[in-house]
Design an enzyme around this catalytic site. Structure first.
Site, short mmCIF file in Angstrom:
data_model
loop_
_atom_site.label_atom_id
_atom_site.label_comp_id
_atom_site.label_asym_id
_atom_site.label_seq_id
_atom_site.Cartn_x
_atom_site.Cartn_y
_atom_site.Cartn_z
CD GLU A 158 6.61 -2.54 -14.68
OE1 GLU A 158 6.44 -3.34 -13.73
OE2 GLU A 158 6.43 -1.32 -14.57
CG ASP A 159 4.38 -5.65 -11.47
OD1 ASP A 159 4.89 -4.72 -12.14
OD2 ASP A 159 3.70 -5.43 -10.46
CG PHE A 211 -6.43 -3.48 -7.56
CD1 PHE A 211 -5.70 -2.52 -8.25
CD2 PHE A 211 -5.97 -3.92 -6.34
CE1 PHE A 211 -4.52 -2.00 -7.73
CE2 PHE A 211 -4.78 -3.41 -5.81
CZ PHE A 211 -4.07 -2.46 -6.50
CG ASP A 254 -3.53 -0.40 -14.91
OD1 ASP A 254 -4.44 -0.23 -15.72
OD2 ASP A 254 -3.73 -0.44 -13.69
CG ASP A 306 1.63 -2.52 -4.01
OD1 ASP A 306 1.79 -2.44 -5.25
OD2 ASP A 306 1.43 -1.53 -3.29
NE ARG A 333 5.43 -4.06 -2.92
CZ ARG A 333 5.10 -3.25 -3.91
NH1 ARG A 333 4.85 -3.74 -5.11
NH2 ARG A 333 4.99 -1.95 -3.72
CE LYS A 359 8.85 -0.35 -2.38
NZ LYS A 359 8.00 -0.10 -1.21
N GLY A 360 7.29 -3.91 -7.97
CA GLY A 360 6.33 -4.92 -8.42
C GLY A 360 6.94 -6.11 -9.15
CE LYS A 375 -5.12 -5.17 -13.98
NZ LYS A 375 -5.40 -4.27 -12.84
C1 PRP Z 1 2.59 -0.57 -10.76
C2 PRP Z 1 3.04 -1.76 -11.56
C3 PRP Z 1 3.61 -1.13 -12.80
C4 PRP Z 1 2.76 0.10 -13.00
C5 PRP Z 1 1.72 -0.17 -14.05
O1 PRP Z 1 3.71 -0.04 -10.08
O2 PRP Z 1 4.02 -2.51 -10.86
O3 PRP Z 1 4.95 -0.76 -12.60
O4 PRP Z 1 2.10 0.35 -11.73
O5 PRP Z 1 0.86 0.93 -14.17
P1 PRP Z 1 0.75 1.84 -15.47
O6 PRP Z 1 0.83 0.97 -16.68
O7 PRP Z 1 -0.62 2.46 -15.33
O8 PRP Z 1 1.83 2.88 -15.41
P2 PRP Z 1 3.58 1.01 -8.89
O9 PRP Z 1 3.72 2.39 -9.44
O10 PRP Z 1 2.34 0.72 -8.10
O11 PRP Z 1 4.87 0.74 -7.99
P3 PRP Z 1 5.29 -0.69 -7.35
O12 PRP Z 1 5.77 -1.54 -8.48
O13 PRP Z 1 6.38 -0.33 -6.42
O14 PRP Z 1 4.07 -1.26 -6.67
MG MG Z 2 2.13 -0.62 -6.65
MN MN Z 3 5.65 -1.24 -10.57
#
Ligand code: PRP
Ligand code: MG
Ligand code: MN
Length: 180
Positions: free
Chosen positions: A98-99, A151, A102, A158, A164, A42-43, A130
């Site tokens: 992507e948002d 964070f 990480d 979120d 969000r 969803k991000g 990041k």
């Molecule tokens: C978050 C973010 C990225 C991912 C990044 O999504 O939106 O998609 O984590 O992390 P990484 O590089 O360590 O894999 P999340 O899994 O929290 O789901 P969401 O987008 O629904 O919040």
């Molecule tokens: Mg998330």
């Molecule tokens: Mn995500």
């Protein structure tokens, strides 16, 4: 500013200006390619909807929902597909939206999976990067801002599914996490 926020790092104006720049670059890069632009729910939902309005060439949109297992402030690297694409990517120029990147595990998994499905090309645009948090070598082809190891929430990002909807991005007060 919302009461739970300690500090705004990226204002609505800063984000919108950057999204416009990214839209211009992507429009040039994908001229004549009819890209399939994939939002990672969803991000990425806020970034996706603003970005595609700034892309001036024909494109198609699709959505994928993935989530990493684990606690809400750290990703574990195990990726679940909650909703798959409706479109075949075979022979398509795919742009993943992507948002934030990480650890890189979500995108690494997604990119491999789309290449396996015979996408012609797979590139990545993320609003936030990041790079010092990476556990796997993956870099975005386009990015908006490099962010410190904090964070962040807002504009799609979120904490426990909240925040969000904020039009800006910032850091929460420490007590907000402690109360969870
Ligand atoms: C978050 C973010 C990225 C991912 C990044 O999504 O939106 O998609 O984590 O992390 P990484 O590089 O360590 O894999 P999340 O899994 O929290 O789901 P969401 O987008 O629904 O919040
Ligand atoms: Mg998330
Ligand atoms: Mn995500």
């Amino acid at each position: 500013m919302q009461n739970d926020m300690q500090e705004i790092l990226f204002s609505e104006e800063m984000i919108q200006e950057k999204v416009k720049e990214l839209g211009e670059v992507i429009s040039r890069e994908y001229e004549g390619k009819n890209p399939l632009v994939i939002c990672i729910l969803k991000g990425a939902v806020m970034f996706m909807s603003d970005l595609v309005k700034r892309i001036t060439i024909p494109l198609e949109m699709d959505f994928m929902a993935v989530s990493s297992y684990g606690s809400s402030t750290k990703s574990s690297g195990v990726v679940r597909i909650l909703k798959d694409l409706d479109t075949s990517v075979e022979g398509r120029h795919v742009l993943i939206v992507e948002d934030v990147i990480d650890s890189g595990l979500t995108l690494s998994y997604l990119r491999d999976s789309l290449l396996q499905r015979k996408a012609e090309s797979v590139r990545i645009v993320t609003l936030f990067d990041k790079p010092h948090r990476r556990t796997i070598d993956i870099r975005p082809d386009f990015y908006g801002f490099t962010v410190p190891d904090k964070f962040i929430v807002g504009y799609g990002l979120d904490f426990a599914e909240k925040y969000r909807n904020l039009p800006y991005v910032g850091v929460l007060k420490p007590e907000v996490y402690q109360n969870k």
